[in-house]
Design a protein around this motif. Structure first.
Motif, short mmCIF file in Angstrom:
data_model
loop_
_atom_site.label_atom_id
_atom_site.label_comp_id
_atom_site.label_asym_id
_atom_site.label_seq_id
_atom_site.Cartn_x
_atom_site.Cartn_y
_atom_site.Cartn_z
N SER A 38 0.86 -1.19 0.00
CA SER A 38 0.00 0.00 0.00
C SER A 38 0.90 1.24 0.00
O SER A 38 1.98 1.24 0.59
N SER A 41 -0.28 8.34 0.35
CA SER A 41 -0.56 9.56 -0.42
C SER A 41 -0.18 10.74 0.47
O SER A 41 -0.95 11.11 1.36
N TYR A 64 -5.38 4.84 0.48
CA TYR A 64 -6.33 4.60 -0.61
C TYR A 64 -5.67 4.12 -1.90
O TYR A 64 -6.22 4.28 -2.99
N ALA A 65 -4.49 3.53 -1.80
CA ALA A 65 -3.80 3.05 -3.00
C ALA A 65 -3.11 1.73 -2.68
O ALA A 65 -2.09 1.71 -1.99
N HIS A 88 -6.77 -1.76 -6.02
CA HIS A 88 -8.01 -1.19 -5.48
C HIS A 88 -7.67 0.01 -4.60
O HIS A 88 -6.51 0.26 -4.27
N TYR A 89 -8.71 0.72 -4.24
CA TYR A 89 -8.55 1.92 -3.42
C TYR A 89 -8.62 1.54 -1.95
O TYR A 89 -9.53 1.94 -1.22
N GLN A 102 -17.00 -1.50 -6.52
CA GLN A 102 -16.01 -0.45 -6.40
C GLN A 102 -14.89 -0.71 -7.41
O GLN A 102 -14.90 -1.70 -8.13
N ARG A 120 -2.93 4.86 -8.60
CA ARG A 120 -3.91 5.79 -8.00
C ARG A 120 -3.41 7.23 -8.11
O ARG A 120 -4.18 8.14 -8.43
N GLU A 267 -9.97 14.51 -8.84
CA GLU A 267 -10.07 13.15 -9.39
C GLU A 267 -11.51 12.69 -9.62
O GLU A 267 -11.83 12.05 -10.63
N TRP A 268 -12.41 13.02 -8.69
CA TRP A 268 -13.77 12.49 -8.75
C TRP A 268 -14.66 13.28 -9.71
O TRP A 268 -15.88 13.09 -9.70
N THR A 272 -16.43 6.31 -11.74
CA THR A 272 -15.54 5.18 -11.53
C THR A 272 -15.52 4.26 -12.73
O THR A 272 -14.46 3.92 -13.27
N SER A 286 -7.03 4.08 -15.18
CA SER A 286 -6.15 3.12 -14.51
C SER A 286 -5.55 2.14 -15.52
O SER A 286 -4.34 1.84 -15.47
#
Length: 335
Positions: A38, A41, A64-65, A88-89, A102, A120, A267-268, A272, A286
């Motif tokens: 992991s 960030s 989250y990465a 995954h996040y 997700q 990520r 980012e959002w 997704t 990704s």
């Protein structure tokens, strides 16, 4: 089973804890995963660790990465099986239950797993390029050459731009050079506006990507953006900065002073999953990052400064906060 996880217990206090973990029966669309690596960030997690972010109430498990291995699957899961590696996040928790609704993607089998969590950060950076008007031959500046800023600079070059990176850290400038950034300037030496105007023949850049999250840097960068240019706010602005907002707005409004467009690059902004109405998505970005890294068109290895055990978490966050020259891309190895 025993589960290790990293916790922000109070402002600037980090602990690696071990607890009993008995997952409930998986839903049809869930998988249980075990972390392999992991990635920290730095911007987001150090902001969380300060205790000043209302959306991240302490104590909290950050992160989250991640890249993990699937250890159990729900009855309705058909796209993943036990033993699959997945991006995954995920948070910094050794075992996690993840929904297949997700973001959950199998990385290419021949991709170095240490590089996968950096996807990520690259998809965060991707937004700045996606929302911009960057074209082949444009000059682009990027303020802040940490993980996200460096990757944004690399992606802007792939878009065909000549990229000027700016940072206060000599080490990050060196890393930017290793990653192929055309010009890397030390903001601590002063005269950045003059240097950029000289590099651009007096015209200024057409796109400025602000990746520090420092409001003052964004305002000061307006001076080297050319007329009809744009500034993209990639780093979430934090902290207080007092200035004459009327002068800033006039600078961006009047043609003879700039006529500059402000853009948000969070980012959002994009969904997704791909859908029929939006070209870009986090999943698509990704997968593009995977391919760019495989082809050595997006450099990850120079960004990787440390691979450490979760038990060294306190050391890692202290390094990222106080020693930015040596700490940049910090991976937790959960093996």
């Amino acid at each position: 089973m025993k589960n290790r996880k990293i916790m922000f217990v109070s402002p600037q206090q980090v602990e690696t804890v071990e607890e009993e973990f008995i997952p409930a029966a998986l839903a049809d669309n869930e998988v249980l995963v075990k972390l392999i690596y992991s990635l920290i960030s730095p911007g987001t997690e150090l902001a969380m660790l300060s205790g000043k972010e209302s959306w991240a109430q302490l104590p909290v498990c950050p992160g989250y990465a991640s890249v993990s291995q699937v250890v159990e699957v729900g009855q309705g899961v058909t796209d993943f099986k036990i033993g699959d590696n997945v991006f995954h996040y995920g948070s910094h928790s050794e075992y996690q239950v993840v929904s297949t609704s997700q973001l959950l993607i199998k990385p290419p089998a021949d991709l170095d797993l240490r590089w996968v969590p950096f996807t990520r950060m690259a998809t965060v950076a991707f937004t700045s390029v996606r929302v911009s008007n960057i074209e082949v031959g444009d000059y682009v500046s990027v303020t802040g050459l940490g993980l996200v800023g460096n990757l944004a600079a690399q992606l802007a070059r792939l878009q065909g731009a000549f990229v000027i990176g700016v940072d206060l850290s000599s080490k990050r400038i060196e890393t930017a050079n290793q990653c192929g950034v055309d010009y890397a300037l030390n903001g601590g030496n002063g005269g950045i506006k003059e240097q950029i105007l000289a590099l651009t023949g007096g015209q200024g850049v057409s796109t400025q990507i602000e990746a520090t999250g420092v409001p003052q840097v964004g305002v000061e960068s307006l001076g080297w953006i050319g007329s009809l240019g744009e500034i993209v706010f990639l780093g979430s602005p934090r902290g207080e900065f007092n200035t004459d907002v009327t002068d800033v707005l006039n600078y961006c409004h009047l043609y003879n002073r700039g006529c500059i467009t402000f853009k948000g690059g969070h980012e959002w902004r994009y969904p997704t999953e791909p859908n029929a109405f939006v070209k870009h998505s986090l999943v698509r970005n990704s997968k593009i990052v995977f391919e760019l890294v495989k082809q050595n068109r997006l450099q990850i290895e120079p960004l990787l400064s440390h691979v450490i055990k979760p038990e060294q978490a306190k050391e890692a966050y202290e390094g990222l906060r106080n020693n930015k020259d040596d700490y940049n891309g910090v991976l937790f190895d959960w093996s």
